[in-house]
Design a protein around this motif. Structure first.
Motif, PDB file in Angstrom:
ATOM      1  N   UNK A   1       0.837  -1.201   0.000  1.00  0.00           N
ATOM      2  CA  UNK A   1       0.000   0.000   0.000  1.00  0.00           C
ATOM      3  C   UNK A   1       0.871   1.249   0.000  1.00  0.00           C
ATOM      4  N   UNK A   2       1.911   1.261   0.801  1.00  0.00           N
ATOM      5  CA  UNK A   2       2.796   2.420   0.832  1.00  0.00           C
ATOM      6  C   UNK A   2       3.549   2.583  -0.477  1.00  0.00           C
ATOM      7  N   UNK A   3       3.907   1.483  -1.108  1.00  0.00           N
ATOM      8  CA  UNK A   3       4.601   1.557  -2.398  1.00  0.00           C
ATOM      9  C   UNK A   3       3.663   2.113  -3.469  1.00  0.00           C
ATOM     10  N   UNK A   4       2.417   1.671  -3.470  1.00  0.00           N
ATOM     11  CA  UNK A   4       1.454   2.193  -4.439  1.00  0.00           C
ATOM     12  C   UNK A   4       1.148   3.668  -4.180  1.00  0.00           C
ATOM     13  N   UNK A   5       1.114   4.035  -2.931  1.00  0.00           N
ATOM     14  CA  UNK A   5       0.779   5.421  -2.575  1.00  0.00           C
ATOM     15  C   UNK A   5       1.949   6.373  -2.807  1.00  0.00           C
TER      16      UNK A   5
ATOM     17  N   UNK B   1       8.879   5.788  -0.104  1.00  0.00           N
ATOM     18  CA  UNK B   1       8.035   5.648   1.081  1.00  0.00           C
ATOM     19  C   UNK B   1       7.993   4.216   1.589  1.00  0.00           C
ATOM     20  N   UNK B   2       8.046   3.256   0.684  1.00  0.00           N
ATOM     21  CA  UNK B   2       7.896   1.860   1.096  1.00  0.00           C
ATOM     22  C   UNK B   2       9.198   1.200   1.528  1.00  0.00           C
ATOM     23  N   UNK B   3      10.289   1.879   1.444  1.00  0.00           N
ATOM     24  CA  UNK B   3      11.569   1.294   1.815  1.00  0.00           C
ATOM     25  C   UNK B   3      12.396   0.920   0.610  1.00  0.00           C
ATOM     26  N   UNK B   4      11.748   0.797  -0.546  1.00  0.00           N
ATOM     27  CA  UNK B   4      12.444   0.616  -1.804  1.00  0.00           C
ATOM     28  C   UNK B   4      12.941  -0.772  -2.105  1.00  0.00           C
ATOM     29  N   UNK B   5      12.989  -1.658  -1.128  1.00  0.00           N
ATOM     30  CA  UNK B   5      13.578  -2.970  -1.344  1.00  0.00           C
ATOM     31  C   UNK B   5      12.532  -4.063  -1.509  1.00  0.00           C
ATOM     32  N   UNK B   6      11.298  -3.762  -1.173  1.00  0.00           N
ATOM     33  CA  UNK B   6      10.248  -4.758  -1.265  1.00  0.00           C
ATOM     34  C   UNK B   6      10.203  -5.705  -0.079  1.00  0.00           C
TER      35      UNK B   6
ATOM     36  N   UNK C   1      10.186  -4.557   3.166  1.00  0.00           N
ATOM     37  CA  UNK C   1       9.614  -3.884   4.324  1.00  0.00           C
ATOM     38  C   UNK C   1      10.639  -3.401   5.324  1.00  0.00           C
ATOM     39  N   UNK C   2      11.853  -3.100   4.867  1.00  0.00           N
ATOM     40  CA  UNK C   2      12.896  -2.642   5.769  1.00  0.00           C
ATOM     41  C   UNK C   2      12.633  -1.266   6.357  1.00  0.00           C
ATOM     42  N   UNK C   3      11.897  -0.431   5.642  1.00  0.00           N
ATOM     43  CA  UNK C   3      11.748   0.961   6.027  1.00  0.00           C
ATOM     44  C   UNK C   3      10.968   1.153   7.311  1.00  0.00           C
ATOM     45  N   UNK C   4      11.051   2.366   7.809  1.00  0.00           N
ATOM     46  CA  UNK C   4      10.339   2.733   9.025  1.00  0.00           C
ATOM     47  C   UNK C   4       8.843   2.832   8.743  1.00  0.00           C
ATOM     48  N   UNK C   5       8.489   3.368   7.583  1.00  0.00           N
ATOM     49  CA  UNK C   5       7.078   3.582   7.260  1.00  0.00           C
ATOM     50  C   UNK C   5       6.272   2.278   7.240  1.00  0.00           C
ATOM     51  N   UNK C   6       6.749   1.192   6.618  1.00  0.00           N
ATOM     52  CA  UNK C   6       5.960  -0.046   6.668  1.00  0.00           C
ATOM     53  C   UNK C   6       5.764  -0.576   8.091  1.00  0.00           C
ATOM     54  N   UNK C   7       6.784  -0.464   8.905  1.00  0.00           N
ATOM     55  CA  UNK C   7       6.660  -0.902  10.296  1.00  0.00           C
ATOM     56  C   UNK C   7       5.624  -0.062  11.033  1.00  0.00           C
ATOM     57  N   UNK C   8       5.676   1.227  10.820  1.00  0.00           N
ATOM     58  CA  UNK C   8       4.715   2.125  11.450  1.00  0.00           C
ATOM     59  C   UNK C   8       3.302   1.834  10.952  1.00  0.00           C
ATOM     60  N   UNK C   9       3.159   1.562   9.664  1.00  0.00           N
ATOM     61  CA  UNK C   9       1.844   1.256   9.094  1.00  0.00           C
ATOM     62  C   UNK C   9       1.293  -0.057   9.650  1.00  0.00           C
ATOM     63  N   UNK C  10       2.149  -1.046   9.849  1.00  0.00           N
ATOM     64  CA  UNK C  10       1.701  -2.310  10.427  1.00  0.00           C
ATOM     65  C   UNK C  10       1.164  -2.111  11.844  1.00  0.00           C
TER      66      UNK C  10
ATOM     67  N   UNK D   1       8.624   5.933  25.336  1.00  0.00           N
ATOM     68  CA  UNK D   1       8.606   4.821  24.376  1.00  0.00           C
ATOM     69  C   UNK D   1       9.174   5.230  23.023  1.00  0.00           C
ATOM     70  N   UNK D   2       8.984   6.492  22.639  1.00  0.00           N
ATOM     71  CA  UNK D   2       9.588   6.932  21.379  1.00  0.00           C
ATOM     72  C   UNK D   2      11.096   6.936  21.470  1.00  0.00           C
ATOM     73  N   UNK D   3      11.621   7.271  22.613  1.00  0.00           N
ATOM     74  CA  UNK D   3      13.068   7.222  22.795  1.00  0.00           C
ATOM     75  C   UNK D   3      13.574   5.784  22.775  1.00  0.00           C
ATOM     76  N   UNK D   4      12.771   4.847  23.280  1.00  0.00           N
ATOM     77  CA  UNK D   4      13.166   3.444  23.383  1.00  0.00           C
ATOM     78  C   UNK D   4      12.884   2.664  22.105  1.00  0.00           C
ATOM     79  N   UNK D   5      11.703   2.846  21.502  1.00  0.00           N
ATOM     80  CA  UNK D   5      11.277   2.045  20.351  1.00  0.00           C
ATOM     81  C   UNK D   5      11.343   2.789  19.019  1.00  0.00           C
ATOM     82  N   UNK D   6      11.654   4.052  19.041  1.00  0.00           N
ATOM     83  CA  UNK D   6      11.658   4.826  17.798  1.00  0.00           C
ATOM     84  C   UNK D   6      10.264   5.302  17.466  1.00  0.00           C
TER      85      UNK D   6
END
Length: 127
Positions: A45-49, A54-59, A61-70, A119-124
């Motif tokens: 979804x992030x890659x299409x959007x 935005x999607x991490x570019x590698x397919x 799910x390495x990026x921060x955005x896919x993790x946040x979206x999950x 938690x943001x300091x600990x987990x990003x």
């Protein structure tokens, strides 16, 4: 007259309970679909959007955005249940209970702000 009022009140309680149950069932159905499919398809979804950037570019799910979206796809379900039940309580509770509840909400807002900061300091960004 008193018996009629009691019967009417019991009917109103039953109707309210049924309405709340129906709303929660609908929300849980939509929310669970979102939470389940959001885990697997967040990167797509992030890659299409937003493309590869935005999607991490590698397919993978390495990026921060896919993790946040999950995580967000599961959070939406919890926030929805909280919203519906809180709205129901606000509609049926007495004023004295609501006054105490509002004071508790102020305290919980402070706790939530501190927890988010820690938690943001600990987990990003997921924290």
């Amino acid at each position: 007259v008193l018996a009629e009022a009691e019967a009417e009140a019991a009917g109103a309680v039953a109707t309210s309970r049924e309405a709340l149950g129906t709303l929660l069932k609908g929300l849980l159905f939509v929310g669970m679909v979102m939470a389940v499919f959001g885990q697997n398809y967040a990167t797509l979804v992030l890659h299409l959007y937003g493309g590869a950037r935005l999607s991490g570019g590698h397919g993978d799910g390495d990026g921060v955005a896919p993790s946040l979206m999950r995580h967000f796809s599961a959070y939406v379900l919890l926030a929805g249940v909280n919203g519906i039940t809180e709205c129901f309580v606000m509609a049926v509770a007495e004023k004295s209970y609501l006054d105490g509840y509002n004071r508790l909400m102020v305290a919980m807002s402070v706790v939530f702000t501190v927890a988010t900061w820690q938690l943001s300091a600990y987990l990003g960004v997921v924290g």
